[in-house]
Design a protein around this motif. Sequence first.
Motif, short mmCIF file in Angstrom:
data_model
loop_
_atom_site.label_atom_id
_atom_site.label_comp_id
_atom_site.label_asym_id
_atom_site.label_seq_id
_atom_site.Cartn_x
_atom_site.Cartn_y
_atom_site.Cartn_z
N ALA A 1 8.93 -0.57 -9.37
CA ALA A 1 8.17 -0.91 -10.58
C ALA A 1 7.00 0.06 -10.77
O ALA A 1 6.76 0.55 -11.89
N VAL A 2 6.31 0.38 -9.73
CA VAL A 2 5.19 1.33 -9.82
C VAL A 2 5.71 2.71 -10.23
O VAL A 2 5.11 3.38 -11.08
N GLU A 3 6.82 3.13 -9.65
CA GLU A 3 7.40 4.44 -10.00
C GLU A 3 7.76 4.50 -11.48
O GLU A 3 7.56 5.53 -12.12
N ARG A 4 8.30 3.41 -12.02
CA ARG A 4 8.64 3.37 -13.45
C ARG A 4 7.39 3.56 -14.31
O ARG A 4 7.42 4.29 -15.30
N TYR A 5 6.28 2.92 -13.93
CA TYR A 5 5.04 3.09 -14.67
C TYR A 5 4.52 4.52 -14.58
O TYR A 5 3.99 5.07 -15.55
N VAL B 1 6.34 7.28 -14.21
CA VAL B 1 7.20 8.11 -15.06
C VAL B 1 6.83 7.89 -16.52
O VAL B 1 6.71 8.85 -17.31
N LYS B 2 6.63 6.65 -16.91
CA LYS B 2 6.28 6.33 -18.30
C LYS B 2 4.96 7.01 -18.68
O LYS B 2 4.85 7.58 -19.77
N ALA B 3 3.97 6.99 -17.80
CA ALA B 3 2.67 7.60 -18.08
C ALA B 3 2.81 9.12 -18.19
O ALA B 3 2.11 9.74 -19.02
N GLU B 4 3.67 9.73 -17.42
CA GLU B 4 3.87 11.18 -17.47
C GLU B 4 4.53 11.60 -18.78
O GLU B 4 4.34 12.73 -19.25
#
Length: 105
Positions: free
Chosen positions: A93-97, A99-102
């Motif tokens: 879940a943290v990794e998805r956030y 990637v989304k922020a990048e």
Amino acid sequence: MSVLVAFSVTPLGVGEGVGEIVADAIRVVRDSGLPNKTDSMFTTIEGDSWEEVMAVVQRAVEAVAARAPRVSTVIKADVRPGVTDAMTQKVAAVERYLVKAEQQP
């Protein structure tokens, strides 16, 4: 239910080189068959019940206590009904956030 426990077991009174004794504790965790991950500070294990996970922690402490006159243990727990595979899902879940922020300008 997911019970995640991050813990460290430190042998005291045996000098500075404690890696061999700590390995005894990690062996207990790995032999338990529960999902686990070890890093430089903690070992995290996941089980379906408090009793299941804490029994492994107890055996790990006992393995260290068999070779050291004193044992220091730090434990942090996350108990969450209705969740499975929390150990990997929380990180995903943290990794998805990230990637989304990048991807945002």
